[in-house]
Write a protein that holds these residues in place. Sequence first.
Motif, PDB file in Angstrom:
ATOM      1  N   MET A 179     -13.887  18.462  17.479  1.00 43.52           N
ATOM      2  CA  MET A 179     -14.763  18.708  16.325  1.00 43.52           C
ATOM      3  C   MET A 179     -14.998  17.403  15.570  1.00 43.52           C
ATOM      4  SD  MET A 179     -14.315  21.371  13.130  1.00 43.52           S
ATOM      5  CE  MET A 179     -14.851  22.769  14.115  1.00 43.52           C
ATOM      6  N   ALA A 180     -16.194  17.242  15.048  1.00 47.33           N
ATOM      7  CA  ALA A 180     -16.528  16.036  14.291  1.00 47.33           C
ATOM      8  C   ALA A 180     -15.741  15.985  12.988  1.00 47.33           C
ATOM      9  CB  ALA A 180     -18.025  16.005  14.007  1.00 47.33           C
ATOM     10  N   LEU A 181     -15.579  14.770  12.492  1.00 45.17           N
ATOM     11  CA  LEU A 181     -14.834  14.562  11.261  1.00 45.17           C
ATOM     12  C   LEU A 181     -15.701  13.850  10.232  1.00 45.17           C
ATOM     13  CD1 LEU A 181     -11.410  13.266  12.651  1.00 45.17           C
ATOM     14  CD2 LEU A 181     -12.013  15.598  11.992  1.00 45.17           C
ATOM     15  N   TYR A 182     -15.556  14.268   8.998  1.00 42.11           N
ATOM     16  CA  TYR A 182     -16.138  13.543   7.871  1.00 42.11           C
ATOM     17  C   TYR A 182     -15.031  12.653   7.325  1.00 42.11           C
ATOM     18  CZ  TYR A 182     -18.592  12.555   3.530  1.00 42.11           C
ATOM     19  OH  TYR A 182     -19.229  11.917   2.487  1.00 42.11           O
ATOM     20  N   VAL A 183     -15.317  11.358   7.154  1.00 39.62           N
ATOM     21  CA  VAL A 183     -14.291  10.398   6.747  1.00 39.62           C
ATOM     22  C   VAL A 183     -14.562   9.949   5.313  1.00 39.62           C
ATOM     23  CG1 VAL A 183     -13.052   8.302   7.356  1.00 39.62           C
ATOM     24  CG2 VAL A 183     -14.217   9.620   9.144  1.00 39.62           C
ATOM     25  N   TYR A 184     -13.564  10.122   4.459  1.00 39.13           N
ATOM     26  CA  TYR A 184     -13.697   9.804   3.039  1.00 39.13           C
ATOM     27  C   TYR A 184     -13.232   8.386   2.710  1.00 39.13           C
ATOM     28  CZ  TYR A 184     -14.086  14.867   2.716  1.00 39.13           C
ATOM     29  OH  TYR A 184     -14.480  16.175   2.896  1.00 39.13           O
ATOM     30  N   ALA A 185     -12.085   7.993   3.271  1.00 39.79           N
ATOM     31  CA  ALA A 185     -11.484   6.740   2.842  1.00 39.79           C
ATOM     32  C   ALA A 185     -10.398   6.316   3.822  1.00 39.79           C
ATOM     33  CB  ALA A 185     -10.886   6.903   1.442  1.00 39.79           C
ATOM     34  N   ILE A 186      -9.959   5.084   3.656  1.00 37.79           N
ATOM     35  CA  ILE A 186      -8.836   4.527   4.412  1.00 37.79           C
ATOM     36  C   ILE A 186      -7.771   4.077   3.422  1.00 37.79           C
ATOM     37  CG2 ILE A 186      -8.104   2.652   5.945  1.00 37.79           C
ATOM     38  CD1 ILE A 186     -10.973   2.673   7.074  1.00 37.79           C
ATOM     39  N   THR A 187      -6.517   4.368   3.737  1.00 37.18           N
ATOM     40  CA  THR A 187      -5.407   3.958   2.889  1.00 37.18           C
ATOM     41  C   THR A 187      -4.309   3.357   3.763  1.00 37.18           C
ATOM     42  OG1 THR A 187      -4.065   5.968   3.041  1.00 37.18           O
ATOM     43  CG2 THR A 187      -5.881   5.981   1.445  1.00 37.18           C
ATOM     44  N   GLY A 188      -3.303   2.789   3.110  1.00 40.32           N
ATOM     45  CA  GLY A 188      -2.121   2.348   3.816  1.00 40.32           C
ATOM     46  C   GLY A 188      -1.191   3.525   4.087  1.00 40.32           C
ATOM     47  N   GLU A 189      -0.294   3.346   5.031  1.00 41.35           N
ATOM     48  CA  GLU A 189       0.605   4.432   5.420  1.00 41.35           C
ATOM     49  C   GLU A 189       1.556   4.848   4.294  1.00 41.35           C
ATOM     50  OE1 GLU A 189       3.280   3.286   8.534  1.00 41.35           O
ATOM     51  OE2 GLU A 189       3.541   1.258   7.740  1.00 41.35           O
ATOM     52  N   LYS A 190       1.804   3.967   3.323  1.00 34.30           N
ATOM     53  CA  LYS A 190       2.730   4.280   2.233  1.00 34.30           C
ATOM     54  C   LYS A 190       2.049   4.942   1.035  1.00 34.30           C
ATOM     55  CE  LYS A 190       6.005   0.635   3.460  1.00 34.30           C
ATOM     56  NZ  LYS A 190       6.747  -0.578   3.015  1.00 34.30           N
ATOM     57  N   HIS A 191       0.745   5.135   1.120  1.00 35.84           N
ATOM     58  CA  HIS A 191       0.037   5.845   0.040  1.00 35.84           C
ATOM     59  C   HIS A 191       0.571   7.273  -0.037  1.00 35.84           C
ATOM     60  CE1 HIS A 191      -3.193   7.671  -2.270  1.00 35.84           C
ATOM     61  NE2 HIS A 191      -3.689   6.467  -2.513  1.00 35.84           N
ATOM     62  N   PRO A 192       0.797   7.819  -1.246  1.00 40.23           N
ATOM     63  CA  PRO A 192       1.342   9.182  -1.353  1.00 40.23           C
ATOM     64  C   PRO A 192       0.438  10.267  -0.792  1.00 40.23           C
ATOM     65  CG  PRO A 192       0.689   8.330  -3.515  1.00 40.23           C
ATOM     66  CD  PRO A 192       0.651   7.179  -2.563  1.00 40.23           C
ATOM     67  N   LEU A 193      -0.866  10.024  -0.714  1.00 40.88           N
ATOM     68  CA  LEU A 193      -1.813  10.954  -0.083  1.00 40.88           C
ATOM     69  C   LEU A 193      -1.640  12.375  -0.607  1.00 40.88           C
ATOM     70  CD1 LEU A 193      -1.556   9.528   3.545  1.00 40.88           C
ATOM     71  CD2 LEU A 193      -3.563   9.448   2.060  1.00 40.88           C
ATOM     72  N   ASP A 194      -1.772  12.496  -1.900  1.00 39.25           N
ATOM     73  CA  ASP A 194      -1.697  13.806  -2.548  1.00 39.25           C
ATOM     74  C   ASP A 194      -3.031  14.522  -2.361  1.00 39.25           C
ATOM     75  OD1 ASP A 194      -1.289  16.008  -4.125  1.00 39.25           O
ATOM     76  OD2 ASP A 194      -1.491  14.918  -6.023  1.00 39.25           O
ATOM     77  N   LEU A 195      -3.108  15.338  -1.333  1.00 37.51           N
ATOM     78  CA  LEU A 195      -4.352  16.024  -0.990  1.00 37.51           C
ATOM     79  C   LEU A 195      -4.248  17.536  -1.161  1.00 37.51           C
ATOM     80  CD1 LEU A 195      -5.141  14.036   2.278  1.00 37.51           C
ATOM     81  CD2 LEU A 195      -5.965  13.559  -0.034  1.00 37.51           C
ATOM     82  N   ASP A 196      -3.169  18.007  -1.738  1.00 38.26           N
ATOM     83  CA  ASP A 196      -2.967  19.451  -1.890  1.00 38.26           C
ATOM     84  C   ASP A 196      -4.122  20.093  -2.650  1.00 38.26           C
ATOM     85  OD1 ASP A 196      -0.597  19.164  -0.610  1.00 38.26           O
ATOM     86  OD2 ASP A 196       0.657  19.316  -2.405  1.00 38.26           O
ATOM     87  N   GLY A 197      -4.658  21.160  -2.069  1.00 34.76           N
ATOM     88  CA  GLY A 197      -5.708  21.922  -2.732  1.00 34.76           C
ATOM     89  C   GLY A 197      -7.106  21.371  -2.560  1.00 34.76           C
ATOM     90  N   LEU A 198      -7.254  20.256  -1.870  1.00 34.15           N
ATOM     91  CA  LEU A 198      -8.584  19.669  -1.696  1.00 34.15           C
ATOM     92  C   LEU A 198      -9.259  20.229  -0.452  1.00 34.15           C
ATOM     93  CD1 LEU A 198      -8.083  15.878  -2.528  1.00 34.15           C
ATOM     94  CD2 LEU A 198      -9.194  17.609  -3.929  1.00 34.15           C
ATOM     95  N   SER A 199     -10.467  20.733  -0.637  1.00 35.34           N
ATOM     96  CA  SER A 199     -11.298  21.170   0.484  1.00 35.34           C
ATOM     97  C   SER A 199     -12.453  20.208   0.630  1.00 35.34           C
ATOM     98  CB  SER A 199     -11.819  22.589   0.246  1.00 35.34           C
ATOM     99  OG  SER A 199     -10.749  23.516   0.234  1.00 35.34           O
ATOM    100  N   GLY A 200     -12.934  20.067   1.858  1.00 32.72           N
ATOM    101  CA  GLY A 200     -13.916  19.047   2.141  1.00 32.72           C
ATOM    102  C   GLY A 200     -15.351  19.473   1.971  1.00 32.72           C
TER     103      GLY A 200
ATOM    104  N   TYR B 158      -8.494  -4.297   7.276  1.00 36.86           N
ATOM    105  CA  TYR B 158      -8.321  -3.203   6.328  1.00 36.86           C
ATOM    106  C   TYR B 158      -7.105  -3.441   5.433  1.00 36.86           C
ATOM    107  CZ  TYR B 158     -11.680  -0.408   9.043  1.00 36.86           C
ATOM    108  OH  TYR B 158     -12.811   0.056   9.669  1.00 36.86           O
ATOM    109  N   LEU B 159      -6.010  -3.893   6.024  1.00 40.84           N
ATOM    110  CA  LEU B 159      -4.796  -4.135   5.238  1.00 40.84           C
ATOM    111  C   LEU B 159      -5.014  -5.249   4.224  1.00 40.84           C
ATOM    112  CD1 LEU B 159      -2.154  -3.867   8.088  1.00 40.84           C
ATOM    113  CD2 LEU B 159      -2.430  -2.272   6.169  1.00 40.84           C
ATOM    114  N   ALA B 160      -5.724  -6.298   4.620  1.00 37.43           N
ATOM    115  CA  ALA B 160      -5.997  -7.396   3.692  1.00 37.43           C
ATOM    116  C   ALA B 160      -6.864  -6.918   2.521  1.00 37.43           C
ATOM    117  CB  ALA B 160      -6.682  -8.548   4.433  1.00 37.43           C
ATOM    118  N   THR B 161      -7.855  -6.083   2.814  1.00 36.02           N
ATOM    119  CA  THR B 161      -8.716  -5.578   1.745  1.00 36.02           C
ATOM    120  C   THR B 161      -7.961  -4.632   0.831  1.00 36.02           C
ATOM    121  OG1 THR B 161     -10.638  -5.781   3.206  1.00 36.02           O
ATOM    122  CG2 THR B 161     -10.899  -4.435   1.238  1.00 36.02           C
ATOM    123  N   LEU B 162      -7.117  -3.786   1.378  1.00 40.49           N
ATOM    124  CA  LEU B 162      -6.300  -2.909   0.547  1.00 40.49           C
ATOM    125  C   LEU B 162      -5.428  -3.714  -0.412  1.00 40.49           C
ATOM    126  CD1 LEU B 162      -5.210  -0.222   3.155  1.00 40.49           C
ATOM    127  CD2 LEU B 162      -6.431   0.239   1.020  1.00 40.49           C
TER     128      LEU B 162
END
Length: 238
Positions: free
Chosen positions: A1-22, A98-102
């Motif tokens: 299935m295709a994906l909609y991509v919102y953003a890129i983060t580092g692996e240590k980002h807390p990525l609090d995505l609870d309750g978010l629908s796309g 990506y890491l340098a820009t982050l």
Amino acid sequence: MALYVYAITGEKHPLDLDGLSGVGSEPSPVRVVAAGPLCAVVSDISEEIRPKRRDVLIHQDVQERLMSGGPVLPLQFGYTATDESAVEQALRKDADGYLATLERLRGCAEYHVRAVQDEEELLRQILRDSPEARELNERIRSGDEDPQLPLALGQLIAAQVQERQQALSSGLVDALVPFARDYTVRQASGTDLLNLSLLVADDRREEFRTAEGNLAREIGDGIEFRLSGPLPPYSFVQ
């Protein structure tokens, strides 16, 4: 299935995505695709995504949630990938960049400053300050039928408008960029004379906002400032 991509983060980002629908007519949960030291924030889609108000707001909500947890590379609205494999491949291919820009964006947010000049007030200023423009205008108003007068006045005013707005825009940029880590000036449109994006560190946010407010009060009649931010740093993601 295709994906909609919102953003890129580092692996240590807390990525609090609870309750978010796309985005999309059948929203799926926002989730993460990881590859090495990077993560992409995505949701499944089964349709072409167009910039409807609801979907644009969802896109922005995801970005703002992510910004609260650390640096993020926000993608412009509408970016899609064919599947998870394509996302993982893209993350691995450009990981160093990506890491340098982050790291460069860490602790920063984007601010937009637009300045609009009242055209009638600007015309009054030109007629007040320019003897040549004032003389041409008075000759036309007094009934002088020389057909060259309106053209000459129009050309003179157009040149004065361009000169004054360029000088004012440059002065505003010079006054604000010392508070930013980076900035970009875009072509102003419509009645705008300035379209400026600044990357401002969190520890200089209040200082910057104070300087912008003082500048808006001191700049004089006929100039309206519009400040937006803090925003995801779209303008500074390469």
